[in-house]
Design a protein around this motif. Structure first.
Motif: not given
Length: 472
Positions: A458-472
């Motif tokens: 879940k911690r890794g998923d939260a990180f990946a989601e935040a990163v994908r938000g940067l690229g948006a």
């Protein structure tokens, strides 16, 4: 390879300690063999009650909320691996002369006369990846195999199921090895030893001793890490079958009876004719995914076990090429503005994090969580020169902050004093601010996740989601 123990289970009174992942299958198997089974469990929550209801429907007795008392007439205890050796139940068992087995011991003793041999992997870090790489190599050689044990697939299911195997790739934790006295592997590897689970084992010596049990009675090869002398010491202390060999793996040039790396090639100087002069090419470093140093070491250990089992060189290369690591293990999430974002949420201790940090040159490090008694001075001192900046999250972040102040005072640190679900998004945004093109933003927390997240996934998923938000 060993025959099924002639134990008449009919009417034998067996106590299963703990429901959980291993307890339920163990109780079902023993009940099916005709034993009179009582399950004891410390907890009495909703999940335990559901599992209890399932077992009681079969005719198994379940006692919830009392894991301390030895049921009358118990002749054997089969325990979940996580139960600590100093629990009152085991003290009572010792007084009464009742043996204690883990689920691995039970599986080992229930194997049929023509059962598949076990290739075993243990160590503080890298076990799952190495076991999966090994299974991938064995499959590439055309062998019927599965990655089992501490990896999610129950050994009991593998041993007693209908599927036939030629060989099993078995991941074992120190807990499982503690409760598996009669296990004898075809070949086994201890990847590394670093302080971990010391609260469970009581001391580093006891922890190492339990890891070293994996070598007992090995037939062909005891695989050790040349860079980690403690693993070689365990091989020296092991009582093995006549003719069993010590096989080292190293990221450097291998000596005879070792596997290593020469000019970007994984080579074998152990399982070749005339190993004083000859070496066999197995694969390229580029065939390892990802080719970070500690993961190349995992690949060499897997290759050594496969070669001990007689697998041809081609299968090592094909198996490594086909292998895909699990999520949250040095997983490249995205590149944003020339910065790589990498999720290694699985790095829950300092040893794993040190390996992760060693894979990159210039890093903005996101770290913190529950320290589980760990100290961070050595980790920070070794990695300081690679750090562009650090973002700290979680309950025990002050411990890392203090180590940074001592050993990397010039590195900018952002200390996020929040543990809500939005903290990871803030951490990623702060890391982006610190990073320069060519840097890697690395989530390698060196801590457990349970202060803020359900688990490291879940911690890794939260990180990946935040990163994908940067690229948006």
């Amino acid at each position: 390879m060993g025959s099924r123990e002639v134990t008449d289970w009919q009417g034998k009174r067996v106590t299963v300690a703990g429901l959980g992942v291993s307890g339920v299958p163990a109780a079902k198997v023993l009940h099916g063999l005709g034993a009179i089974v009582t399950v004891v469990n410390d907890g009495d929550d909703e999940r335990a009650r559901a599992q209890a209801a399932e077992l009681e429907a079969l005719g198994v007795t379940v006692r919830l909320g009392d894991g301390a008392t030895l049921p009358d007439g118990t002749e054997l205890i089969v325990t979940a691996p996580g139960w600590k050796p100093d629990k009152p139940l085991f003290t009572a068992a010792e007084k009464a002369g009742v043996p204690v087995w883990g689920d691995v011991e039970l599986a080992w003793r229930l194997r049929g006369p023509d059962a598949a041999p076990w290739l075993c992997v243990t160590g503080t870090n890298g076990k799952t990846t190495t076991t999966q790489m090994l299974a991938s190599i064995l499959k590439a050689a055309g062998l019927r195999t599965a990655a089992v044990g501490n990896i999610g697939v129950s050994l009991l299911d593998a041993v007693l199921g209908d599927e036939e195997y030629d060989v099993l790739a078995v991941e074992l934790s120190s807990y499982q090895l503690h409760w598996a006295p009669s296990l004898r592997a075809h070949s086994a590897a201890v990847l590394n030893l670093a302080p971990d689970h010391l609260d469970w084992h009581g001391s580093m010596e006891a922890y190492a001793k339990d890891k070293g049990r994996v070598y007992e009675g090995n037939q062909v090869a005891c695989v050790y890490n040349v860079a980690d002398k403690a693993t070689e010491d365990l091989v020296r202390e092991a009582d093995v079958e006549e003719g069993c060999r010590a096989i080292g793996f190293t990221l450097g040039t291998p000596a005879p009876s070792q596997l290593g790396v020469v000019e970007g090639i994984l080579v074998d100087r152990a399982f070749v004719e005339n190993r004083q002069k000859n070496a066999q090419e197995l694969a390229e470093v580029a065939d390892v995914n990802p080719p970070a140093p500690h993961n190349v070491a995992n690949a060499l250990a897997a290759a050594a076990l496969a070669r001990a089992f007689g697998v041809p060189p081609q299968a090592v290369r094909d198996g490594l090429r086909a292998f895909r690591p699990d999520a949250h293990r040095i997983e490249h999430v995205a590149d944003v503005d020339g910065v790589a974002y990498v999720d290694d949420s699985k790095a829950t201790n300092t040893h794993a994090t040190e390996a992760s940090l060693a894979a990159y040159e210039s890093i903005v490090w996101i770290a913190g969580g529950l320290a589980k008694g760990a100290t961070f001075d050595e980790l920070v001192a070794k990695s300081a020169k690679r750090l562009r900046g650090v973002v700290l999250i979680g309950a025990d972040r002050a411990l890392i902050r203090e180590a940074l102040a001592r050993h990397a005072p010039e590195v900018p640190v952002v200390d996020l004093d929040r543990t809500d679900t939005g903290a990871m998004l803030a951490a990623v945004q702060e890391a982006r601010r610190l990073a320069r093109p060519g840097d890697t933003v690395l989530l390698a927390p060196a801590c457990a996740s349970m202060d803020m997240f359900a688990n490291y996934n879940k911690r890794g998923d939260a990180f990946a989601e935040a990163v994908r938000g940067l690229g948006a």
